[in-house]
Design an enzyme around this catalytic site. Structure first.
Site, PDB file in Angstrom:
ATOM      1  N   HIS A  93      44.245  49.806  -6.397  1.00 19.78           N
ATOM      2  CA  HIS A  93      43.358  48.893  -7.102  1.00 19.78           C
ATOM      3  C   HIS A  93      44.145  47.582  -7.222  1.00 19.78           C
ATOM      4  CE1 HIS A  93      41.254  52.541  -8.145  1.00 19.78           C
ATOM      5  NE2 HIS A  93      40.305  51.864  -8.741  1.00 19.78           N
TER       6      HIS A  93
ATOM      7  N   HIS B 137      35.763  57.591  -7.770  1.00 25.34           N
ATOM      8  CA  HIS B 137      36.501  58.245  -8.856  1.00 25.34           C
ATOM      9  C   HIS B 137      35.762  59.524  -9.227  1.00 25.34           C
ATOM     10  CE1 HIS B 137      39.239  54.837  -9.858  1.00 25.34           C
ATOM     11  NE2 HIS B 137      38.271  54.157  -9.261  1.00 25.34           N
TER      12      HIS B 137
ATOM     13  N   ASP C 103      32.722  53.504  -5.831  1.00 26.65           N
ATOM     14  CA  ASP C 103      33.585  53.360  -7.010  1.00 26.65           C
ATOM     15  C   ASP C 103      33.175  54.296  -8.151  1.00 26.65           C
ATOM     16  OD1 ASP C 103      35.770  52.464  -8.421  1.00 26.65           O
ATOM     17  OD2 ASP C 103      35.014  50.448  -8.785  1.00 26.65           O
TER      18      ASP C 103
ATOM     19  N   GLN D 125      46.291  55.004 -13.663  1.00 25.51           N
ATOM     20  CA  GLN D 125      45.310  54.135 -14.337  1.00 25.51           C
ATOM     21  C   GLN D 125      45.942  53.274 -15.437  1.00 25.51           C
ATOM     22  OE1 GLN D 125      41.276  54.150 -14.502  1.00 25.51           O
ATOM     23  NE2 GLN D 125      42.184  52.225 -15.168  1.00 25.51           N
TER      24      GLN D 125
ATOM     25  N   HIS E 296      35.982  54.479  -1.504  1.00 27.44           N
ATOM     26  CA  HIS E 296      36.582  54.264  -2.837  1.00 27.44           C
ATOM     27  C   HIS E 296      35.695  54.884  -3.907  1.00 27.44           C
ATOM     28  CE1 HIS E 296      39.157  51.769  -5.636  1.00 27.44           C
ATOM     29  NE2 HIS E 296      38.222  52.236  -6.445  1.00 27.44           N
TER      30      HIS E 296
ATOM     31  N   GLU F  92      41.704  43.244  -9.430  1.00 22.79           N
ATOM     32  CA  GLU F  92      40.318  43.453  -9.881  1.00 22.79           C
ATOM     33  C   GLU F  92      40.093  42.616 -11.135  1.00 22.79           C
ATOM     34  OE1 GLU F  92      39.193  47.453 -10.890  1.00 22.79           O
ATOM     35  OE2 GLU F  92      37.055  46.962 -10.971  1.00 22.79           O
TER      36      GLU F  92
END
Ligand code: FE2
Length: 416
Positions: free
Chosen positions: A210, A59, A309, A152, A57, A213
């Site tokens: 996601h 970005h 992440d 997002q 995971h 969270e």
């Protein structure tokens, strides 16, 4: 005649003092004292040879943007999302690609040869999508980049998201993403999950959302994700990332939830560095740790991997591309200090993460790709404790990384 033999190495699964022989891009033999010559012979000197690290995971589109346009003053998740919203419209495709290349080089230097990266698709120009598709192709000889179409700003909350996500998949993004707990209501979160799962089933793609969270114990989108995985027969192909609300849920509910997740073959990715810093921010004391219930999920038959992440982005100012930092933090946050727990933490950044990505022919057996890393330590326990030097990295049979061993010279006059 082999192309390469690495002699006298220990493997993370407990095999000791074995040789690993490579022909072309594949491992062709593993065992003690392998007979036969090789083009190159490397003496592993009893050190640990691991399959490469895998980050389940990440970005890549936001990595290494720290300070642009300013630092996250509060250090919170919500300010990070707001900051990313400011930064995103100013990003140029070439800059995203250049930062991603820089991060890939950092990763490879750490023996990290596979990354699942979410890519924000809530951009009318899909600049990050195009940049990362370009980098995926360019870096393919050296690192596997698996890209997730990540809305997002919310698949339903952002009216452009559905079209942009489909366009990103058309351009070649690998996996369907989502963020159901960020939709306007729990009901819309469930609707977004159902729509995205149906989309993935139609396209025959994996899913990684996601999910939950938050510290809110009532955020239960994971239940819908598991149910939809069962409905579409996608066991083993659906991942819930973060799942931090599980840390705060009632035990009675979790006792029912974990068996459902196991039945659905749901994969779980915890992100220890980020979870321990972003969760519990509304607590005074006692303050929650926030990371999902890794040991309990593993005991319930659910695959759990650890992801990094973020590295130097609006959410996290630190990070170095070293998955042993991630495993080290996961071990502490989840209190996985037992012998079996430590082995699981090492697996969470190697074999279990590879299972999340569905990497073919991963491992240290004949027939697997000749991908591995030699560490300056003797076993996984030392690897977690020391996070040692990566001495050698081999990718598809070719040496791509060499680093001298760390040998500090102490200068202590008078101590003999
Ligand atoms: Fe993430």
């Amino acid at each position: 005649m082999f192309d390469l033999i690495v002699k006298h190495v220990n493997l993370p699964d407990g095999r000791t003092d074995v040789d690993v022989a490579v022909q072309g891009q594949r491992i062709v033999a593993v065992g003690p004292r392998l007979p036969g010559a090789a083009g190159e012979v490397i003496d592993g000197q009893g050190q640990l040879l691991s399959p490469p690290f895998v980050d389940a995971h990440f970005h890549l589109d936001s990595a290494l943007t720290l300070g642009q346009p300013r630092r996250n003053a509060s250090g919170t998740l919500l300010e990070g999302i707001a900051l990313w919203g400011e930064l995103k419209p100013t990003l140029r495709r070439e800059d995203i690609a250049e930062r991603a290349r820089a991060y890939c080089r950092m990763a490879i230097a750490n023996g990290l040869f596979a990354i699942r990266s979410h890519v924000d698709v809530c951009d009318p120009e899909l600049r990050a999508v195009d940049a990362l598709l370009e980098v995926r192709a360019e870096m393919a000889p050296y690192i596997d980049l698996q890209l997730v179409a990540f809305p997002q700003d919310g698949y339903l909350r952002d009216p452009r998201a559905a079209a942009l996500l489909n366009e990103a998949l058309d351009r070649g993004i690998d996996v369907v993403g989502g963020i159901p707990h960020f939709e306007r209501t729990a009901e819309e979160g469930r609707a977004a999950t159902a729509a995205l799962m149906a989309l993935a089933a139609r396209r025959g793609l994996r899913v990684d959302m996601h999910c939950d969270e938050t510290d809110d114990p009532h955020s239960r989108q994971v239940e819908t994700l598991a149910r939809e995985a069962l409905r579409h027969g996608m066991q083993g192909r659906v991942t819930g990332s973060h799942l931090t609300s599980m840390h705060s849920m009632d035990n009675n509910y979790v006792d029912k939830l974990i068996p459902l997740m196991a039945e659905a073959g749901l994969q779980v990715v915890a992100n220890p560095l980020i979870n321990i810093t972003l969760q519990g921010r509304y607590d005074s004391y006692p303050k929650r740790r926030g990371m999902t219930r890794a040991p309990e999920l593993l005991a319930g038959g659910v695959n759990v991997a650890f992801g990094q992440d973020c590295v130097m982005d609006p959410w996290y100012a630190l990070g170095s591309g070293d998955m042993l930092d991630v495993a080290h933090m996961g071990l502490h946050v989840a209190q996985m200090t037992s012998v079996a727990g430590q082995i699981e933490c090492f697996a969470a950044v190697t074999t279990r993460a590879a299972a999340v990505l569905g990497l073919p022919d991963y491992g240290l057996y004949p027939g697997c790709f000749a991908d591995f890393v030699l560490l300056q330590c003797s076993d996984p326990f030392e690897a977690l404790r020391l996070r040692p030097t990566r001495l050698l990295g081999v990718r598809r049979g070719a040496v791509v990384l060499r680093c001298p061993p760390r040998q500090p010279t102490l200068l202590l006059p008078g101590l003999g």
